[in-house]
Design a protein around this motif. Structure first.
Motif, PDB file in Angstrom:
ATOM      1  N   VAL A  25      23.614  22.127 -10.582  1.00 19.25           N
ATOM      2  CA  VAL A  25      22.974  21.381  -9.492  1.00 19.25           C
ATOM      3  C   VAL A  25      23.912  21.220  -8.304  1.00 19.25           C
ATOM      4  O   VAL A  25      25.094  20.924  -8.459  1.00 19.25           O
ATOM      5  CB  VAL A  25      22.498  19.996 -10.001  1.00 19.25           C
ATOM      6  N   VAL A  26      23.372  21.427  -7.116  1.00 16.43           N
ATOM      7  CA  VAL A  26      24.120  21.191  -5.885  1.00 16.43           C
ATOM      8  C   VAL A  26      24.144  19.690  -5.611  1.00 16.43           C
ATOM      9  O   VAL A  26      23.088  19.032  -5.643  1.00 16.43           O
ATOM     10  CB  VAL A  26      23.453  21.919  -4.691  1.00 16.43           C
ATOM     11  N   ARG A  27      25.303  19.144  -5.357  1.00 21.11           N
ATOM     12  CA  ARG A  27      25.399  17.721  -4.989  1.00 21.11           C
ATOM     13  C   ARG A  27      25.083  17.632  -3.497  1.00 21.11           C
ATOM     14  O   ARG A  27      25.968  17.762  -2.656  1.00 21.11           O
ATOM     15  CB  ARG A  27      26.781  17.170  -5.285  1.00 21.11           C
ATOM     16  N   THR A  28      23.816  17.431  -3.208  1.00 20.26           N
ATOM     17  CA  THR A  28      23.368  17.516  -1.820  1.00 20.26           C
ATOM     18  C   THR A  28      23.960  16.380  -0.983  1.00 20.26           C
ATOM     19  O   THR A  28      24.105  15.252  -1.456  1.00 20.26           O
ATOM     20  CB  THR A  28      21.831  17.475  -1.743  1.00 20.26           C
ATOM     21  N   PRO A  29      24.290  16.665   0.294  1.00 18.77           N
ATOM     22  CA  PRO A  29      24.899  15.655   1.157  1.00 18.77           C
ATOM     23  C   PRO A  29      23.847  14.718   1.738  1.00 18.77           C
ATOM     24  O   PRO A  29      22.636  14.946   1.603  1.00 18.77           O
ATOM     25  CB  PRO A  29      25.523  16.496   2.269  1.00 18.77           C
ATOM     26  N   LEU A  30      24.301  13.665   2.388  1.00 17.54           N
ATOM     27  CA  LEU A  30      23.431  12.848   3.226  1.00 17.54           C
ATOM     28  C   LEU A  30      23.611  13.332   4.662  1.00 17.54           C
ATOM     29  O   LEU A  30      24.702  13.247   5.219  1.00 17.54           O
ATOM     30  CB  LEU A  30      23.787  11.364   3.113  1.00 17.54           C
ATOM     31  N   VAL A  31      22.543  13.864   5.238  1.00 13.33           N
ATOM     32  CA  VAL A  31      22.597  14.449   6.573  1.00 13.33           C
ATOM     33  C   VAL A  31      22.106  13.430   7.599  1.00 13.33           C
ATOM     34  O   VAL A  31      20.969  12.943   7.494  1.00 13.33           O
ATOM     35  CB  VAL A  31      21.723  15.722   6.645  1.00 13.33           C
ATOM     36  N   PRO A  32      22.932  13.087   8.596  1.00 13.43           N
ATOM     37  CA  PRO A  32      22.486  12.120   9.606  1.00 13.43           C
ATOM     38  C   PRO A  32      21.339  12.687  10.438  1.00 13.43           C
ATOM     39  O   PRO A  32      21.340  13.859  10.813  1.00 13.43           O
ATOM     40  CB  PRO A  32      23.726  11.905  10.481  1.00 13.43           C
ATOM     41  N   GLU A  62      23.680   9.632  -6.682  1.00  5.15           N
ATOM     42  CA  GLU A  62      24.407  10.235  -5.559  1.00  5.15           C
ATOM     43  C   GLU A  62      24.206   9.436  -4.275  1.00  5.15           C
ATOM     44  O   GLU A  62      25.142   9.266  -3.484  1.00  5.15           O
ATOM     45  CB  GLU A  62      23.962  11.681  -5.374  1.00  5.15           C
ATOM     46  N   ILE A  63      22.995   8.955  -4.048  1.00  6.04           N
ATOM     47  CA  ILE A  63      22.729   8.176  -2.831  1.00  6.04           C
ATOM     48  C   ILE A  63      23.602   6.929  -2.791  1.00  6.04           C
ATOM     49  O   ILE A  63      24.250   6.632  -1.778  1.00  6.04           O
ATOM     50  CB  ILE A  63      21.238   7.794  -2.751  1.00  6.04           C
ATOM     51  N   VAL A  64      23.636   6.179  -3.879  1.00  2.62           N
ATOM     52  CA  VAL A  64      24.416   4.942  -3.916  1.00  2.62           C
ATOM     53  C   VAL A  64      25.913   5.229  -3.813  1.00  2.62           C
ATOM     54  O   VAL A  64      26.663   4.499  -3.157  1.00  2.62           O
ATOM     55  CB  VAL A  64      24.090   4.130  -5.184  1.00  2.62           C
ATOM     56  N   ALA A  65      26.362   6.318  -4.442  1.00  3.99           N
ATOM     57  CA  ALA A  65      27.788   6.672  -4.360  1.00  3.99           C
ATOM     58  C   ALA A  65      28.191   7.059  -2.945  1.00  3.99           C
ATOM     59  O   ALA A  65      29.278   6.701  -2.478  1.00  3.99           O
ATOM     60  CB  ALA A  65      28.091   7.817  -5.326  1.00  3.99           C
ATOM     61  N   ASP A  66      27.309   7.773  -2.235  1.00  2.64           N
ATOM     62  CA  ASP A  66      27.649   8.274  -0.897  1.00  2.64           C
ATOM     63  C   ASP A  66      27.367   7.278   0.207  1.00  2.64           C
ATOM     64  O   ASP A  66      27.954   7.365   1.292  1.00  2.64           O
ATOM     65  CB  ASP A  66      26.881   9.570  -0.622  1.00  2.64           C
ATOM     66  N   LEU A  67      26.461   6.316  -0.026  1.00  2.00           N
ATOM     67  CA  LEU A  67      26.158   5.287   0.983  1.00  2.00           C
ATOM     68  C   LEU A  67      26.036   3.948   0.249  1.00  2.00           C
ATOM     69  O   LEU A  67      24.935   3.441   0.029  1.00  2.00           O
ATOM     70  CB  LEU A  67      24.854   5.631   1.711  1.00  2.00           C
ATOM     71  N   PRO A  68      27.178   3.365  -0.119  1.00  2.00           N
ATOM     72  CA  PRO A  68      27.159   2.157  -0.954  1.00  2.00           C
ATOM     73  C   PRO A  68      26.408   0.981  -0.334  1.00  2.00           C
ATOM     74  O   PRO A  68      25.896   0.126  -1.065  1.00  2.00           O
ATOM     75  CB  PRO A  68      28.652   1.822  -1.128  1.00  2.00           C
TER      76      PRO A  68
END
Length: 303
Positions: free
Chosen positions: A20-27, A149-155
């Protein structure tokens, strides 16, 4: 009914990590987009499908799918060297049907209302394991890894908007996010023309919409009904559901391409449609873009 837990989702994250690709959060302006369109099968479905195959280790698999889950299961089955049969409804976009065949699966096309019956019959006749697109704890747990992943990347995330069809994606993400950040608002989004989940939660029980109603929407990945399992998760863990129009979906697809440089199929664009129409609460917001397997002619049209 036993619901999926955060521990189930963490175990799934370990299983699926190799593929699985760990998809980024794109602004995108003042919000962030979680582009599951960047997965190697073009949608989030690889998470649940691969987790199910890795956990169950079946000798062969079968499923029914509008397209994206079929691609994902075909890919996962190929990795484990087992046969795969995918039952799809008439009218499935060719881009999705071709991808299913491309991963080596057998494709069976039936009228929309016969998908589940046909898949169950094949499972019995060929001794295959059914891996449904959403109605399975392992599938829900796999989809829930997006929430981790969402919570880890945008706490300090405050709002997460998720497309809703059969409810596996929303069930998994809501489970993960609420376990880690109980105060975050997790909102489901579905088309007005396939709003069975909104009606189900309002009625307090699963409500089914016949294919003649749901097949009016261009969001072909959001035409499924909730199951008893996903309804139980959403009733317990989702904060609400909003609906969007067909015109709003088309506009959102173009907006994602121009403003975030992301390709979204109609189903993946509904969260952006809800945000642009003002139906998503204010706050630090993540919009889940669930897939990018769009018919090229439709994509040219919306652009």
């Amino acid at each position: 009914m036993e619901l999926v837990t955060i521990d189930d989702i963490r175990a799934a994250a370990d299983r699926i990590r190799p593929v699985v690709v760990r998809t980024p959060l794109v602004p995108m302006g003042e919000v962030w987009v979680k582009p599951e369109s960047l997965q190697r099968v073009g949608s989030f479905k690889i998470r649940g499908a691969y987790n199910a195959v890795a956990a169950l280790r079946p000798a062969g698999v079968v499923t029914h799918s509008s397209g994206n889950h079929g691609q994902a299961l075909a890919y996962a089955a190929k990795q484990f060297g087992v046969p795969c049969v995918v039952v799809v409804p008439e009218g499935t976009p060719e881009v999705k049907a071709a991808a299913i065949r491309g991963h080596g699966a057998e494709l069976v096309v039936v009228p929309p209302e016969q998908r589940l019956v046909a898949a169950l019959k094949l499972a019995e006749e060929r001794e295959l394991t059914m891996v449904p697109p959403y109605d399975h704890p392992a599938v829900i747990a796999g989809q829930g890894t997006i929430g981790l992943e969402i919570v880890a990347d945008l706490p300090d995330v405050e709002v997460v908007a998720v497309p809703v069809s059969g409810g596996g994606l929303a069930s998994g993400i809501a489970t993960a996010v609420k376990a880690l950040k109980p105060d975050v608002t997790v909102l489901g989004v579905e088309p007005e023309l396939a709003a069975d989940a909104a009606e189900s939660l309002s009625a307090g029980r699963p409500v089914s919409w016949e294919p003649a109603r749901t097949f009016r929407t261009i969001a072909d990945g959001l035409r499924a009904d909730l199951s008893e399992l996903t309804f139980a998760h959403l009733r317990e863990r989702l904060d609400g559901i909003v609906t969007v129009s067909e015109d709003e979906i088309r506009h959102a697809m173009g907006h994602l391409a121009r403003s975030a440089r992301l390709v979204a199929e109609p189903s993946g664009a509904v969260t952006t449609a809800a945000y642009l129409s003002g139906r998503v609460p204010e706050g630090r917001t993540v919009l889940v873009l669930s897939g990018g397997n769009v018919n090229p002619d439709l994509f040219r049209e919306v652009l």
